[in-house]
Design a protein around this motif. Structure first.
Motif, PDB file in Angstrom:
ATOM      1  N   LYS A 142     -37.765 -39.023  39.016  1.00  0.00           N
ATOM      2  CA  LYS A 142     -38.112 -39.741  39.695  1.00  0.00           C
ATOM      3  C   LYS A 142     -39.272 -39.368  37.936  1.00  0.00           C
ATOM      4  N   VAL A 143     -39.163 -37.595  38.437  1.00  0.00           N
ATOM      5  CA  VAL A 143     -40.371 -37.013  37.162  1.00  0.00           C
ATOM      6  C   VAL A 143     -39.513 -37.120  35.833  1.00  0.00           C
ATOM      7  N   VAL A 144     -37.783 -36.008  35.743  1.00  0.00           N
ATOM      8  CA  VAL A 144     -37.426 -35.744  34.612  1.00  0.00           C
ATOM      9  C   VAL A 144     -36.463 -37.838  34.164  1.00  0.00           C
ATOM     10  N   GLY A 145     -35.740 -38.251  35.364  1.00  0.00           N
ATOM     11  CA  GLY A 145     -34.598 -39.342  34.949  1.00  0.00           C
ATOM     12  C   GLY A 145     -33.743 -38.386  35.130  1.00  0.00           C
ATOM     13  N   PRO A 146     -32.748 -39.876  36.245  1.00  0.00           N
ATOM     14  CA  PRO A 146     -31.642 -39.390  37.050  1.00  0.00           C
ATOM     15  C   PRO A 146     -30.604 -38.407  35.879  1.00  0.00           C
ATOM     16  N   ALA A 147     -30.582 -38.821  34.436  1.00  0.00           N
ATOM     17  CA  ALA A 147     -29.425 -38.614  33.377  1.00  0.00           C
ATOM     18  C   ALA A 147     -29.612 -37.004  33.322  1.00  0.00           C
ATOM     19  N   THR A 150     -28.889 -35.525  36.941  1.00  0.00           N
ATOM     20  CA  THR A 150     -27.242 -35.322  36.880  1.00  0.00           C
ATOM     21  C   THR A 150     -26.399 -34.027  35.961  1.00  0.00           C
ATOM     22  N   SER A 151     -27.498 -34.198  34.765  1.00  0.00           N
ATOM     23  CA  SER A 151     -26.288 -33.139  33.496  1.00  0.00           C
ATOM     24  C   SER A 151     -26.517 -31.517  34.415  1.00  0.00           C
ATOM     25  N   ARG A 154     -24.063 -31.265  37.656  1.00  0.00           N
ATOM     26  CA  ARG A 154     -22.689 -31.403  37.045  1.00  0.00           C
ATOM     27  C   ARG A 154     -23.038 -29.641  36.045  1.00  0.00           C
ATOM     28  N   HIS A 155     -23.299 -29.613  35.644  1.00  0.00           N
ATOM     29  CA  HIS A 155     -22.529 -27.573  34.632  1.00  0.00           C
ATOM     30  C   HIS A 155     -23.582 -26.600  35.645  1.00  0.00           C
ATOM     31  N   THR A 156     -24.035 -27.050  36.929  1.00  0.00           N
ATOM     32  CA  THR A 156     -24.218 -25.667  37.742  1.00  0.00           C
ATOM     33  C   THR A 156     -23.309 -26.177  38.908  1.00  0.00           C
ATOM     34  N   PHE A 157     -23.910 -26.611  40.096  1.00  0.00           N
ATOM     35  CA  PHE A 157     -23.200 -26.607  41.453  1.00  0.00           C
ATOM     36  C   PHE A 157     -22.158 -27.682  41.452  1.00  0.00           C
ATOM     37  N   PHE A 158     -22.351 -28.224  40.467  1.00  0.00           N
ATOM     38  CA  PHE A 158     -20.803 -29.465  40.411  1.00  0.00           C
ATOM     39  C   PHE A 158     -19.643 -28.346  39.840  1.00  0.00           C
ATOM     40  N   LYS A 159     -20.047 -27.842  38.664  1.00  0.00           N
ATOM     41  CA  LYS A 159     -19.874 -26.940  38.091  1.00  0.00           C
ATOM     42  C   LYS A 159     -18.334 -26.575  39.169  1.00  0.00           C
ATOM     43  N   HIS A 160     -19.688 -25.240  39.940  1.00  0.00           N
ATOM     44  CA  HIS A 160     -18.690 -24.514  40.677  1.00  0.00           C
ATOM     45  C   HIS A 160     -18.172 -24.551  42.453  1.00  0.00           C
ATOM     46  N   PHE A 161     -18.656 -26.552  42.560  1.00  0.00           N
ATOM     47  CA  PHE A 161     -18.113 -26.736  44.185  1.00  0.00           C
ATOM     48  C   PHE A 161     -16.687 -27.728  44.266  1.00  0.00           C
ATOM     49  N   CYS A 162     -16.580 -28.203  42.904  1.00  0.00           N
ATOM     50  CA  CYS A 162     -16.094 -29.402  42.428  1.00  0.00           C
ATOM     51  C   CYS A 162     -15.195 -29.211  41.336  1.00  0.00           C
ATOM     52  N   GLY A 163     -13.493 -29.867  41.733  1.00  0.00           N
ATOM     53  CA  GLY A 163     -12.889 -29.820  40.955  1.00  0.00           C
ATOM     54  C   GLY A 163     -13.293 -30.575  39.667  1.00  0.00           C
ATOM     55  N   GLY A 481     -14.970 -36.423  42.245  1.00  0.00           N
ATOM     56  CA  GLY A 481     -15.353 -38.045  42.752  1.00  0.00           C
ATOM     57  C   GLY A 481     -16.783 -37.774  41.850  1.00  0.00           C
ATOM     58  N   PRO A 482     -17.283 -38.785  41.186  1.00  0.00           N
ATOM     59  CA  PRO A 482     -18.259 -38.598  40.297  1.00  0.00           C
ATOM     60  C   PRO A 482     -19.658 -37.854  41.150  1.00  0.00           C
ATOM     61  N   VAL A 483     -20.122 -37.728  40.256  1.00  0.00           N
ATOM     62  CA  VAL A 483     -21.129 -36.384  40.284  1.00  0.00           C
ATOM     63  C   VAL A 483     -22.085 -37.013  41.724  1.00  0.00           C
ATOM     64  N   GLU A 484     -22.543 -38.509  41.517  1.00  0.00           N
ATOM     65  CA  GLU A 484     -23.597 -38.530  42.365  1.00  0.00           C
ATOM     66  C   GLU A 484     -23.001 -38.705  43.943  1.00  0.00           C
ATOM     67  N   GLU A 485     -21.808 -39.297  44.207  1.00  0.00           N
ATOM     68  CA  GLU A 485     -21.389 -39.810  45.316  1.00  0.00           C
ATOM     69  C   GLU A 485     -20.433 -38.432  45.773  1.00  0.00           C
ATOM     70  N   THR A 486     -20.082 -36.644  45.340  1.00  0.00           N
ATOM     71  CA  THR A 486     -19.826 -35.499  45.509  1.00  0.00           C
ATOM     72  C   THR A 486     -20.388 -35.021  45.921  1.00  0.00           C
TER      73      THR A 486
END
Length: 542
Positions: A142-147, A150-151, A154-163, A481-486
């Motif tokens: 709500k403060v900085v926006g979904p984009a 998500t970014s 994507r470059h922190t937790f998603f990159k570490h735990f997801c393929g 999978g997509p960032v939001e779902e993963t």
């Protein structure tokens, strides 16, 4: 003294229950016992154990001498069943090089990757942050926006735990793992809503069924990708994103009313449920089974792909068990293709595993099991308290450890004798070391024994990479999978398993140790005043 110990040992084996522990051939039954007792003091191995003292032994806290005691237990057990003149040493491979050596364990990681891992683990260890992560993410959007959010994710937790976000972006991760003797478990991270919110209408309508059909496609694609890779591959499937949750609760309630242990052991599953379900729910059941059959059939046709069926909440698990047994009886005749999952933090898990093992022998199919501790502890206890029934969760962590190691031992014995297959899915080093030692005691080869080891991507690297480097069948579960779902999937895992994410003290200590070693080796001032030869220092940075 050795004869006295030998005389007492058979009575001690009752610590696993009212009957003696199964005795393998070759006189290794006591070693078999000791390898599965990382939580029990060594004195209990040498002296008779009454039921009351057995219970207290299970619940006693671990000490700093646990490793030494485990070795003493194994040695004493061997001496108890071996000729006095020719005592056997404890298993040499119970502790592989790298489990405790940061340089060996993290040799494949760059310094940047080590720093990223350390930062992620430190963040995950803050329990208030983990428990409120979904609220914080929603506020940040709500403060900085979904984009932006998500970014960052994507470059922190998603990159570490997801393929990756799709099958195509998995290749770099899979190639990197393969270089170190590790194979991926492909896990499409979408899942249905399994809460108790009143969503039965939405789940039952055609839109939800179309969503389940859409979820089927990534699983079939994962089977295709796994089959095209060298060696044996695994695909992980979650039933709640392929079927109706309300229908599964109704089926589970029926089987539980018959017997929680063997209620799902029916010859004709559909005929049994036709008398229980409404025509509408029976059609939803048929749709779910058809989707699961499609994945199992595709995996069986590849010849080198195994299908891991995830365990879920206890109030839906009997339905999942019934469908999985149905698939195993059909596709596990010659090769174990379909794996069921047993959560050992559940009090009835050992009985269910033993009953399923017996059923497989009677019906002539090969049981395959993934043995885990569990990931829904807080939800299960809260739901039991809210609805007024006894908690299905073990009373203590020590009871869970004891049950886990007991299930591993019995299943591993069947892997050797009955050609079953299993996956030791654990981040607990003591359990992994005990399993490795037991394989050695039972003369089971690391690469073709039917025993696999699995950990989550981004966690317990010191275990997975060491196992893979020593020739064991090591796997990493790779969500994608997509960032939001993963991220929704990872947040659920984080909430239900915050103790696991926070309990990485040893791994963070090893990360710090390896980072400090690299800093010292690459620091010219340190090298100038060091007595270590320059050639050795340069070699140490490799």
């Amino acid at each position: 003294m050795a004869m006295q110990v030998a005389a007492r040992a058979p009575k001690q084996l009752g610590i696993f229950g009212t009957r003696p522990w199964p005795r393998p051939s070759g006189g290794v039954s006591a070693v078999y016992t000791a390898a599965l007792l990382p939580q029990v003091g060594s004195a209990s191995l040498l002296f008779p154990v009454s039921p009351s003292s057995s219970e207290s032994a299970k619940k006693q806290p671990r000490t700093s001498e646990q490793g030494r005691l485990l070795k003493d237990m194994r040695l004493a057990a061997v001496l108890a069943h071996a000729p006095v003149a020719q005592p056997q040493p404890p298993s040499a491979c119970i502790k592989l090089q790298g489990f405790d050596d940061p340089q060996v364990a993290f040799s494949s990681k760059s310094t940047g990757q080590l720093l990223q891992s350390l930062a992620v683990f430190r963040t995950c260890s803050v329990k208030p942050l983990v428990q409120n992560a979904d609220v914080l993410l929603a506020a940040a959007k709500k403060v900085v926006g979904p984009a932006v959010v998500t970014s960052v994710v994507r470059h922190t937790f998603f990159k570490h735990f997801c393929g990756g976000e799709c099958e195509h972006t998995l290749k770099p991760t899979a190639d990197m793992l393969r270089q170190h003797g590790i194979r991926p478990i492909l896990n499409y991270a979408a899942e249905d809503d399994v809460s108790d919110a009143p969503t039965a209408v939405e789940c039952a309508d055609a839109a939800a069924e179309r969503a389940s059909d859409c979820n089927l496609r990534p699983f079939l694609k994962s089977v295709e990708d796994a089959g095209n890779r060298e060696g044996k591959g695994f695909v992980q499937a979650k039933v709640t994103c392929l079927g109706n949750c309300d229908m599964m609760k109704q089926i589970s309630a029926h089987f539980t009313s018959v017997s929680r242990i063997t209620g799902h052991h029916v010859d004709d599953l559909r005929a049994c449920l036709a008398a229980v379900l409404s025509p509408h729910h029976l059609q939803l059941f048929d749709n779910m089974v058809h989707r699961m059959e499609s994945i199992a059939k595709a995996a069986a046709s590849k010849g080198n792909v195994r299908l891991l069926i995830d365990a879920e909440h206890s109030y839906m698990q009997p339905a999942i068990d019934a469908v999985t047994i149905h698939l195993q009886a059909k596709y596990n005749k010659q090769t174990p293709v379909v794996f069921n999952t047993y959560q050992c933090y559940l009090k009835d898990s050992h009985q269910r595993l033993a009953a399923d093992m017996q059923l497989a022998k009677q019906k002539g199919f090969l049981l395959a099991a993934k043995v885990v501790r569990g990931a829904y502890m807080h939800l299960e206890r809260d739901r039991a308290a809210e609805m007024g029934y006894p908690s299905p969760i073990q009373d203590s962590l020590e009871d869970t450890h004891f049950n886990y190691n007991r299930c591993i031992g019995e299943m591993m014995r069947s892997c050797k004798d009955d050609k079953f297959e299993m996956m030791v899915a654990s981040h607990n080093q003591a359990s992994v070391e005990a399993a490795v030692g037991l394989m050695h005691d039972l003369d089971m080869h690391p690469t073709n024994s039917g025993v696999h080891f699995g950990q989550l991507l981004g966690m317990a690297d010191h275990l997975t990479y060491t196992l893979g480097g020593n020739g064991y069948q090591a796997y990493k579960a790779v969500p994608y999978g997509p960032v939001e779902e993963t991220i929704a999937y990872l947040l659920r895992r984080a909430k239900e398993n915050s103790d696991m994410l926070g309990g990485v003290g040893k791994e963070t200590a090893m990360l710090r140790s390896e980072l400090w070693r690299r800093m010292k080796c690459n620091n010219p001032i340190t090298q100038l005043f060091s007595k270590q030869p320059a050639e050795a220092m340069l070699a140490g940075t490799a």
